[in-house]
Design an enzyme around this catalytic site. Structure first.
Site, short mmCIF file in Angstrom:
data_model
loop_
_atom_site.label_atom_id
_atom_site.label_comp_id
_atom_site.label_asym_id
_atom_site.label_seq_id
_atom_site.Cartn_x
_atom_site.Cartn_y
_atom_site.Cartn_z
N ALA A 1 -25.97 32.22 -52.72
CA ALA A 1 -26.63 33.30 -51.99
C ALA A 1 -26.54 33.16 -50.48
O ALA A 1 -26.70 34.15 -49.75
CB ALA A 1 -28.10 33.39 -52.41
N GLY B 1 -23.79 32.20 -48.85
CA GLY B 1 -22.42 32.42 -48.39
C GLY B 1 -22.14 33.88 -48.09
O GLY B 1 -22.98 34.76 -48.27
N ARG B 2 -20.92 34.16 -47.63
CA ARG B 2 -20.55 35.52 -47.26
C ARG B 2 -20.64 36.48 -48.45
O ARG B 2 -21.23 37.56 -48.34
CB ARG B 2 -19.13 35.56 -46.68
CG ARG B 2 -19.01 34.89 -45.32
CD ARG B 2 -17.62 35.08 -44.71
NE ARG B 2 -16.59 34.45 -45.53
CZ ARG B 2 -16.20 33.19 -45.41
NH1 ARG B 2 -16.77 32.41 -44.52
NH2 ARG B 2 -15.25 32.70 -46.17
N GLY C 1 -10.39 38.00 -61.44
CA GLY C 1 -9.95 37.48 -60.15
C GLY C 1 -10.27 38.42 -59.02
O GLY C 1 -10.19 38.05 -57.85
N ASN C 2 -10.63 39.66 -59.35
CA ASN C 2 -11.01 40.65 -58.35
C ASN C 2 -11.87 41.71 -59.02
O ASN C 2 -11.51 42.21 -60.08
CB ASN C 2 -9.76 41.28 -57.72
CG ASN C 2 -10.07 42.10 -56.49
OD1 ASN C 2 -10.79 43.08 -56.56
ND2 ASN C 2 -9.50 41.70 -55.37
N HIS D 1 -5.18 36.73 -46.81
CA HIS D 1 -6.63 36.56 -46.78
C HIS D 1 -7.04 35.87 -45.48
O HIS D 1 -6.22 35.31 -44.76
CB HIS D 1 -7.11 35.72 -47.97
CG HIS D 1 -7.28 36.51 -49.22
ND1 HIS D 1 -6.24 36.72 -50.11
CD2 HIS D 1 -8.34 37.15 -49.75
CE1 HIS D 1 -6.67 37.45 -51.13
NE2 HIS D 1 -7.94 37.72 -50.93
N LYS E 1 -10.27 31.01 -46.53
CA LYS E 1 -10.02 30.96 -47.98
C LYS E 1 -9.30 29.65 -48.32
O LYS E 1 -8.32 29.29 -47.67
CB LYS E 1 -9.20 32.16 -48.45
CG LYS E 1 -9.08 32.26 -49.97
CD LYS E 1 -8.54 33.61 -50.39
CE LYS E 1 -8.41 33.70 -51.90
NZ LYS E 1 -9.71 33.58 -52.59
N GLY F 1 -6.92 34.57 -56.49
CA GLY F 1 -7.17 34.98 -57.86
C GLY F 1 -6.63 36.37 -58.14
O GLY F 1 -6.14 36.66 -59.24
#
Length: 271
Positions: free
Chosen positions: A11, A13-14, A125-126, A157, A161, A167
């Protein structure tokens, strides 16, 4: 049906903060817990404040077992070790586990799938609508074009990353391989350098670019004799992934145990 009670993993993190905002902006879901790694300096902080919202009284905690007691699901965009630790608890509690974590190994994925005879897991993965539509199109195009068309996947990215290929790139590679009826592991080609020799027929190539603040750009090119077909997706803000994950959680609420993907959520599984 009452609002779905969701825990946000990572929670602080970005993506975690984006997920907290997405829940606050959506109907049908409420924030039930905010999970953060043991030892984090953010433990005890208010999840709403961290996400740029008014205080919501949900404090970041490292105790998933306690916070999952009254939850319906967990949104998990963390790191492989954390996700694997969360899998067992989510399955034991019988809550929906939405997994957006990338960089998972084959053994990690085996652990995740091992609980799906008794738990609901949505993994991708997305989580974006556009990317999953792109994957469906890539599969169809790969099936239609023979090996005279070479397949190359390029992804960009942000500089923070830590895994490559992304992913999403691997998901697009899997779609291309499925269209061709081959194994991606046996046809993947990465990191060319030096005298590599001519390109192998049937290879699916990957290139990963890192820098700046790019949320995620993915391009799949089919390069044939005298012509090229290029399919691409450009993410402008990670909120699109957060809203996709929330859509997945709401779709999965009440589903039978199993391992699902965003293709299932979006009705694209048969493409």
């Amino acid at each position: 049906m009452s609002d779905m009670r969701l825990i946000v993993a990572g929670a602080g993190g970005r993506m975690g903060r984006a997920l907290t905002r997405a829940i606050s902006e959506s109907k049908g879901a409420v924030l039930a817990g905010a999970l953060e790694a043991p030892g984090s300096e953010l433990l005890g902080k208010d999840a709403g404040v961290l996400a740029g919202l008014p205080a919501n009284g949900i404090k970041l905690s490292a105790d998933l077992w306690a916070m999952s007691k009254d939850a319906d699901g967990i949104l998990d965009f963390t790191v492989p070790a954390a996700t694997i630790a969360n899998v067992a608890i989510a399955a034991e509690r019988g809550i929906v586990h939405v997994v957006g974590t990338t960089g998972l190994s084959s053994s990690d994925n085996a652990v995740i799938k091992s609980v799906t005879n008794r738990a609901v897991v949505v993994q991708s993965g997305n989580m974006s609508l556009g990317v999953n539509l792109l994957a469906a199109v890539v599969k169809r195009v790969a099936k239609a074009l023979d090996e005279t068309f070479d397949i190359e996947i390029v992804e960009t990215h942000h500089r923070m990353k830590v895994d490559a290929p992304s992913g999403t790139a691997l998901m697009l590679g899997q779609a291309a391989a499925a269209g061709r009826g081959v194994s991606l592991d046996e046809h993947s080609e990465r990191g060319r350098d030096g005298i590599t020799g001519v390109r192998k027929s049937g290879a699916i190539g990957f290139a990963s670019l890192r820098g700046g603040t790019a949320a995620g750009d993915h391009t799949v090119s089919f390069l044939g004799p005298f012509e090229r077909l290029t399919l691409s997706h450009h993410a402008e803000d990670r909120m699109l992934f957060a809203h996709g994950a929330l859509k997945a959680a709401l779709w999965a609420h009440g589903k039978s145990p199993g391992h699902y993907s965003m293709a299932d959520v979006l009705g694209l599984a048969d493409i």
